[in-house]
Design a protein around this motif. Structure first.
Motif, PDB file in Angstrom:
ATOM      1  N   ARG A 254      43.752 -20.811  27.496  1.00  0.00           N
ATOM      2  CA  ARG A 254      43.786 -20.635  26.043  1.00  0.00           C
ATOM      3  C   ARG A 254      44.070 -21.972  25.382  1.00  0.00           C
ATOM      4  O   ARG A 254      44.659 -22.870  25.986  1.00  0.00           O
ATOM      5  CB  ARG A 254      44.869 -19.621  25.651  1.00  0.00           C
ATOM      6  N   PHE A 255      43.656 -22.080  24.133  1.00  0.00           N
ATOM      7  CA  PHE A 255      44.038 -23.226  23.316  1.00  0.00           C
ATOM      8  C   PHE A 255      44.715 -22.781  22.025  1.00  0.00           C
ATOM      9  O   PHE A 255      45.743 -23.287  21.631  1.00  0.00           O
ATOM     10  CB  PHE A 255      42.828 -24.104  22.980  1.00  0.00           C
ATOM     11  N   CYS A 256      44.120 -21.819  21.349  1.00  0.00           N
ATOM     12  CA  CYS A 256      44.636 -21.499  20.019  1.00  0.00           C
ATOM     13  C   CYS A 256      45.807 -20.523  20.061  1.00  0.00           C
ATOM     14  O   CYS A 256      46.647 -20.517  19.188  1.00  0.00           O
ATOM     15  CB  CYS A 256      43.530 -20.962  19.118  1.00  0.00           C
ATOM     16  N   TRP A 257      45.858 -19.688  21.094  1.00  0.00           N
ATOM     17  CA  TRP A 257      46.915 -18.679  21.118  1.00  0.00           C
ATOM     18  C   TRP A 257      48.255 -19.324  21.441  1.00  0.00           C
ATOM     19  O   TRP A 257      48.358 -20.164  22.338  1.00  0.00           O
ATOM     20  CB  TRP A 257      46.600 -17.599  22.154  1.00  0.00           C
TER      21      TRP A 257
ATOM     22  N   GLY B  38      42.100 -15.993  17.584  1.00  0.00           N
ATOM     23  CA  GLY B  38      40.830 -15.943  18.310  1.00  0.00           C
ATOM     24  C   GLY B  38      39.877 -17.040  17.900  1.00  0.00           C
ATOM     25  O   GLY B  38      38.677 -16.821  17.727  1.00  0.00           O
ATOM     26  N   MET B  39      40.386 -18.255  17.732  1.00  0.00           N
ATOM     27  CA  MET B  39      39.567 -19.357  17.236  1.00  0.00           C
ATOM     28  C   MET B  39      38.778 -20.060  18.315  1.00  0.00           C
ATOM     29  O   MET B  39      37.698 -20.536  18.064  1.00  0.00           O
ATOM     30  CB  MET B  39      40.466 -20.472  16.684  1.00  0.00           C
ATOM     31  N   CYS B  40      39.394 -20.266  19.494  1.00  0.00           N
ATOM     32  CA  CYS B  40      38.825 -21.248  20.421  1.00  0.00           C
ATOM     33  C   CYS B  40      37.902 -20.622  21.443  1.00  0.00           C
ATOM     34  O   CYS B  40      37.106 -21.313  22.057  1.00  0.00           O
ATOM     35  CB  CYS B  40      39.944 -22.009  21.120  1.00  0.00           C
ATOM     36  N   ARG B  41      38.002 -19.339  21.681  1.00  0.00           N
ATOM     37  CA  ARG B  41      37.181 -18.572  22.619  1.00  0.00           C
ATOM     38  C   ARG B  41      37.404 -18.957  24.072  1.00  0.00           C
ATOM     39  O   ARG B  41      36.586 -18.666  24.931  1.00  0.00           O
ATOM     40  CB  ARG B  41      35.677 -18.667  22.302  1.00  0.00           C
ATOM     41  N   MET B  42      38.495 -19.635  24.360  1.00  0.00           N
ATOM     42  CA  MET B  42      38.737 -20.053  25.738  1.00  0.00           C
ATOM     43  C   MET B  42      39.221 -18.888  26.582  1.00  0.00           C
ATOM     44  O   MET B  42      39.149 -18.916  27.797  1.00  0.00           O
ATOM     45  CB  MET B  42      39.784 -21.180  25.738  1.00  0.00           C
ATOM     46  N   CYS B  43      39.713 -17.836  25.942  1.00  0.00           N
ATOM     47  CA  CYS B  43      40.373 -16.775  26.690  1.00  0.00           C
ATOM     48  C   CYS B  43      39.480 -15.563  26.906  1.00  0.00           C
ATOM     49  O   CYS B  43      39.966 -14.479  27.166  1.00  0.00           O
ATOM     50  CB  CYS B  43      41.632 -16.343  25.934  1.00  0.00           C
TER      51      CYS B  43
ATOM     52  N   PRO C 292      38.003 -11.732  23.390  1.00  0.00           N
ATOM     53  CA  PRO C 292      39.090 -12.688  23.630  1.00  0.00           C
ATOM     54  C   PRO C 292      40.366 -11.950  24.015  1.00  0.00           C
ATOM     55  O   PRO C 292      40.764 -10.993  23.340  1.00  0.00           O
ATOM     56  CB  PRO C 292      39.277 -13.397  22.286  1.00  0.00           C
TER      57      PRO C 292
ATOM     58  N   CYS D 179      43.261 -12.898  23.687  1.00  0.00           N
ATOM     59  CA  CYS D 179      44.390 -13.168  22.804  1.00  0.00           C
ATOM     60  C   CYS D 179      44.371 -12.313  21.553  1.00  0.00           C
ATOM     61  O   CYS D 179      45.331 -12.323  20.794  1.00  0.00           O
ATOM     62  CB  CYS D 179      44.436 -14.642  22.420  1.00  0.00           C
TER      63      CYS D 179
HETATM   64  S1  FES Z   1      43.187 -18.416  22.978  1.00  0.00           S
HETATM   65 FE1  FES Z   1      41.794 -19.153  21.518  1.00  0.00          FE
HETATM   66  S2  FES Z   1      40.496 -17.429  21.247  1.00  0.00           S
HETATM   67 FE2  FES Z   1      42.009 -16.689  22.559  1.00  0.00          FE
END
Ligand code: FES
Ligand code: SF4
Ligand code: SF4
Ligand code: FES
Lengths: 889, 191
Positions: free
Chosen positions: A42-45, A53-58, A70, A72
């Motif tokens: 994750r990045f944004c959480w 839910g900005m970065c979509r890494m999760c 996502p 998060c």
């Molecule tokens: S951690 Fe960034 S979208 Fe879920």
């Protein structure tokens, strides 16, 4: 409702990567998985902020759900089956990372974050390894200073919005935001409106890349060179948990640690960057002894000999009562205990005060029923009668702000001026300085219609009483000193009135100095002994161990300074105290230092006060010693040593012990552990709170004193009994011998004593009731030509920490006299005008500013800013300070 | 300049009163500022922040998200020439170059008399009339170089003031239907 649906409500069963476990309904997949050892990138959480839910890494796969939701933003649900490692998820992670790296400069070798960077780490663990992007990346000027403390490199930013959300949601200072859109999106401040939040350093800590860096730390170290230890911030008394990091024996960084009951991972910037003072080269590194007009470097034995001789001479000539101790609220509990034992148990003087008449009477702080920060944040209503929390106890402000904004806690504010909390309070009652008691009486009177009181209109009081009344018994009072220009006794008396009217109300002290609560607990105040007991009540218990004890109750700081000014106190020991800058009345403080024949300063720097001393003993600072500290709640946590002190500097408790020896006493301990062992054995509120107990895993967040062992919580005594006990501690009704072990009192305060043979004979803890604060003269009638002074503190002031921290020193504002626009109009003045301000002490020339947050008839001037200011105006012998304000021409 | 005039502050207060949360009035107030000055400068954003209890940074964040809020001065007429695919194939770039030559500015510049600002834009959804452009967001389709010169003359002379008000001015009422007289006649609401 069937039993089955009821169990469903409690937990839900989910399966993540084949592992099945229970999770709380509403819990997010990312958090639930992490609790069970499955890390979803994750990045944004961030666990302490709302998901976006900005970065979509999760992204994860969930059986039966289309696409990749996502983790998060997706709450767990009964029977949910989640996969975080399937080829589809892996492909998505590759894609997201490749996408995030498109515009990333990859300048890791020159980036502070390199080596501890979530973007680096997650690219290694989850990334594609290669990029197909060959075009030019976007470019920005790098880095730009968005404040004095934080630099921003927009090229490195991955637009996770952690920083902007923190500024808005958590700090309430939305001074940074996303500007422009699409591939032009950048984090920015408004032009010429820097990110001057007191909490800005947190954004550096949570930025998942090196886009935000802290100016004090930039290029100071690489993560793999850092050595760290967990400790507690001792800059103020909130007691935030920190990781103290050093490189080559220099403190270089402090990071917030997530302590559930205290700081939720956040720190304020003063706490975060104040370590610079420890590294300052102006430290006193060797003992100094006065020779004529000069302080000359001396050996420790010369300095001890000089100090001991000076103190012994005064004791022998004028009696122990002519020796007084000021300060000691900045060390560890062990330090405070050692000083208390030296003062009271060796020298037998009770004139000891760790506060400088800028806080509250010890009896009130120790004797009122205590609330924790969590209690306050969960209370139905909070009554705030104290300083501007944002300025003095910043992370407590964050916690309360969150409780208001997200938890709907109703705050009623009672103070002489509006504060950082005012915008979050349901109502703010602005009283006339010195009249808090009148307001408290009216507020709790239940009268209808409500009369005006203390400058507050009846309707306002009625509305506030309504809010507090609706909370019934659930009121938590956050209690501190709203202004050093009004007597602390009136505030304590107001608290006693509230405690008597609402017996179930509990109090969270809002005193600021790092370990002021520990120092009070350890007996560094007049009339008390270690462990929250009164001098007389604890006499028998302590005299068995300590030998001598003071005959008479001693003086508090105001009394000590007054007596020294008149030559009645002949020897003054300053424990890191700088009365010339920190005592409300500078004129009196100067006279005291001149009047005391002999002054010993145990200090870290030469201050205006310690420069006047006859002997200066250099003391270790924060990070240079280990021990325990106590926060506003009474929470005892460990502080740890990270660096070695410069020169021959020693810890306070060692200085106290060695000085005791030269005074013919023996403190009886030879290590920090031994000091604590004695505290845990002797101090009634701390009995049983051994190093062992503190070291337990479940006590990682510390233990709140009074320690109750493993047993059930202490029951609340009814008021009449509390008052009776208070009378006892005042020594009014019973001789002291009758108190110790008297069964009825043991029953009041130590109900568990019956089944706890070890506690037999332990003196009862202090209680506090109406009348205990001692009497103060009522403030004089309001004079239509005068304005009454309000003096609160600012986070960045002229104190030792800020003054010696390179990056904080410049942040102290210049003092301005703020007044209600109505009063300025009346005087024909406007913002920016210079005025002559006269009190009974002196006349100063100051700039005025209109401020609707100051009630009519009052003026506000911050306390202890660099240069001349409130301390020069305040007359400490009066309950309030009235000023005349005139134009300069 | 820049801060809202007293009259516009009144209008702003009326607008704010329509929303349960004052912050919802942010976009309408930005329009108001742009209508007042033709663009939105920093002090206007600060003023709006004051009115809505937002920090200027929050106002900037929203304002800068929308490309139609101009944070640099623009001329009375903002000429937006499309160079996306359909227009490109039909001479959009040639039209843009012609416009630069005719107005004596390059893209994103304003004529010294403050009459015209030229910008290059992506598809305006008027592809069937490529090459096309907008003046203050009013459409002109099938624009030849001669059409362009005539349009500039008409605008400068104020002959189109009715249908193409100064940049930033909002239509509060529906204009009466306009029948198509010329290829370059504005169309839109009444078309
Ligand atoms: S951690 Fe960034 S979208 Fe879920
Ligand atoms: S500066 Fe850091 S925290 Fe802020 S949006 Fe960019 S990457 Fe996220
Ligand atoms: S709030 Fe107090 S304890 Fe917490 S970081 Fe700031 S100074 Fe340190
Ligand atoms: S391409 Fe020009 S309007 Fe669509």
């Amino acid at each position: 409702m069937t039993e089955q649906t009821e169990t469903k409500k409690d937990t839900v069963t989910v399966t993540v990567d084949g592992k099945t476990f229970e999770a709380a309904p509403g819990e997010l997949v990312i958090a639930a998985a992490e609790r069970h050892g499955i890390y979803i990138p994750r990045f944004c959480w961030h666990p302490r902020m709302k998901p976006v839910g900005m970065c979509r890494m999760c992204l994860v796969e969930i059986e039966g759900v289309r696409g990749l939701p996502p983790a998060c933003t997706t709450p767990v649900a009964e029977g949910m089956v989640v996969d975080t490692r399937t080829p589809v998820v892996k492909k998505a992670q590759d894609g997201v990372l490749e996408f995030l790296l498109i515009n990333h400069p990859l300048d890791c070798p020159v980036c502070d974050r390199g080596g501890e960077c979530p973007l680096q780490d997650q690219t290694f663990s989850f990334g594609p390894g290669e990029s197909r992007f060959v075009e030019e990346k976007r470019h920005f000027e790098k880095p730009i200073a968005i404040s004095e403390l934080v630099a921003l490199d927009r090229e490195r930013c991955i637009q996770c919005a952690r920083c902007t959300r923190f500024a808005d949601e958590v700090a309430g200072d939305p001074l940074i935001s996303f500007v422009d859109r699409g591939d032009h999106t950048q984090v920015l401040t408004f032009p010429d409106d820097p990110f001057t939040s007191y909490f800005s350093g947190n954004t550096v800590q949570i930025c998942p890349v090196g886009a935000l860096t802290a100016s004090p730390y930039r290029f100071k170290a690489r993560p793999w060179d850092l050595d760290q230890v967990e400790s507690t911030c001792s800059t103020c008394a909130v007691g935030c948990r920190v990781n103290l990091q050093s490189s080559q024996n220099d403190l270089v960084r402090m990071l917030g640690v997530d302590s559930e009951p205290v700081n939720h991972s956040w720190l304020c910037d003063k706490g975060r960057f104040g370590y610079q003072a420890v590294e300052h080269d102006g430290r006193v590194t060797h003992p100094l002894v006065r020779k004529g007009d000069e302080l000359i470097e001396a050996s420790w034995s010369e300095a001890y000999a000089a100090a001991a001789k000076g103190l012994a001479d005064v004791r022998d000539l004028h009696g122990a009562g002519a020796i007084a101790f000021l300060g000691g609220a900045r060390g560890t509990n062990e330090d405070a205990y050692a000083w208390a034992k030296l003062a009271k148990g060796v020298l037998a003087t009770d004139s000891v005060d760790c506060q400088l008449d800028d806080g509250l009477p010890a009896a009130a702080v120790l004797g009122l029923p205590r609330a924790t920060i969590d209690d306050a944040c969960r209370a139905k209503a909070v009554l705030l009668l104290g300083p501007d929390l944002k300025e003095e106890l910043p992370v407590l402000y964050l916690r309360l702000r969150e409780a208001v904004v997200d938890g709907g806690v109703a705050v009623v504010e009672l103070g002489p001026q509006s504060t950082g909390m005012t915008r979050h309070a349901k109502t703010t009652l602005l009283y006339r300085p010195g009249e808090a008691v009148e307001v408290a009486r009216a507020l709790t009177s239940g009268r209808d219609p409500m009369p005006d009181a203390g400058g507050v209109r009846g309707e306002e009081l009625a509305a506030a009483a309504g809010i507090l009344g609706r909370a019934g018994e659930g009121v938590v009072v956050v209690l501190g000193r709203p202004s050093v220009a009004e007597s602390g006794r009136t505030v304590a008396e107001a608290a006693a009135v509230i405690a008597a009217a609402w017996p179930q109300a509990r109090f969270l002290p809002a005193l600021r100095r790092g370990n002021v609560m520990g120092a009070l607990d350890m007996g560094l105040a007049p009339g008390v002994l270690p462990g929250r007991v009164g001098l007389d009540a604890g006499r028998e218990w302590f005299s068995q161990e300590w030998g001598v004890l003071p005959e008479e109750p001693g003086l508090d700081a105001a009394g000590i300074v007054g007596a020294a000014a008149e030559g009645r106190v002949q020897a003054l020991v300053l424990l890191g105290a700088d009365p010339i800058n920190d005592f409300p009345d500078r004129t009196l403080a100067r006279r005291a230092l001149a009047g005391a024949g002999f002054v010993v300063a145990v200090d870290t720097f030469l201050t205006d006060s310690s420069r006047e001393a006859d002997v200066v003993l250099p003391a270790a600072m924060y990070g240079e010693k280990a021990g325990t500290t106590t926060n506003i709640e009474g929470r005892v946590t460990r502080v740890n040593q990270k660096v070695t002190a410069p020169g021959t500097v020693r810890s306070d408790w060692i200085i106290a012990a060695e000085l005791a020896q030269r005074l013919g006493g023996d403190l009886g301990f030879d290590s920090t552990a031994a000091v604590w062992a004695e505290i845990a054995r002797l101090a009634p509120s701390h009995v049983g709170l051994t190093a062992d107990v503190l070291g337990r895993r479940e006590n990682r967040d510390g233990v709140v004193a009074p320690y109750e062992g493993e047993g059930p919580p202490r029951h609340e005594a009814p008021v009449e009994q509390i008052e009776a006990a208070a009378a006892v501690h005042q020594g009014e009704t019973l001789p002291s011998e009758a108190v110790a072990g008297a069964p009825e009192h043991a029953a009041v305060d130590e109900p568990s004593d019956d089944d706890d043979p070890a506690g037999a004979g332990r003196p009862p803890l202090l209680t506090f009731a109406v009348g205990d604060a001692g009497s103060t003269a009522a403030p004089p009638a309001v004079d239509a030509y005068a304005l009454r002074l309000v003096a609160g503190r600012r986070l960045y002031d002229n104190g030792v920490t800020v003054r010696h921290s390179a990056h904080l020193a410049g942040l102290a504002p210049s003092p301005r006299l703020r007044a209600n626009p109505y009063d300025l109009d009346r005087l024909g003045l406007g913002t920016g005008d210079r005025v002559r301000v006269t009190s009974s002490r002196t006349t100063l020339t100051l700039e005025v500013a209109a401020d609707t947050g100051i009630p009519r008839g009052s003026v506000a001037l911050p306390f202890n800013l660099p240069g001349e200011g409130a301390a020069d105006l305040i007359d400490g012998t009066q309950p309030v300070t009235d000023l005349r304000v005139e134009t300069t021409n | 300049m820049a801060r809202l005039t007293q009259e516009n502050v009144e209008r702003a207060r009326e607008i704010i009163s329509r929303y349960p949360a004052s912050r919802s009035a942010l976009l309408p107030l930005l329009y108001l500022a742009q209508e007042q000055d033709g663009w939105i400068d920093d002090s206007a954003m600060e003023h709006i922040g004051d009115l809505l209890d937002l920090t200027p940074a929050q106002v900037l964040g929203t304002c800068s998200f929308y490309t139609m809020f101009k944070r640099q001065p623009v001329g009375r007429h903002l000429v937006s020439v499309c160079t996306n695919i359909a227009c490109l194939l039909n001479g959009g770039y040639e039209l843009l170059e012609h416009a630069e030559a005719r107005l004596g500015v390059v893209v994103d510049e304003t004529t010294p008399d403050g009459e015209f600002t030229l910008e290059e834009v992506e598809c305006l959804a008027d592809c069937d009339r490529a090459p096309c452009l907008q003046v203050n967001y009013r459409f002109f389709g099938n624009v030849t170089h001669d059409d362009f010169d005539r349009l500039v003359d008409d605008l400068r002379a104020g002959r189109l003031a009715e249908t193409v008000p100064a940049h930033g001015v909002l239509n509060r009422e529906q204009p009466p239907p306009v029948s198509v007289r010329r290829a370059d006649a504005p169309h839109g609401a009444g078309d």
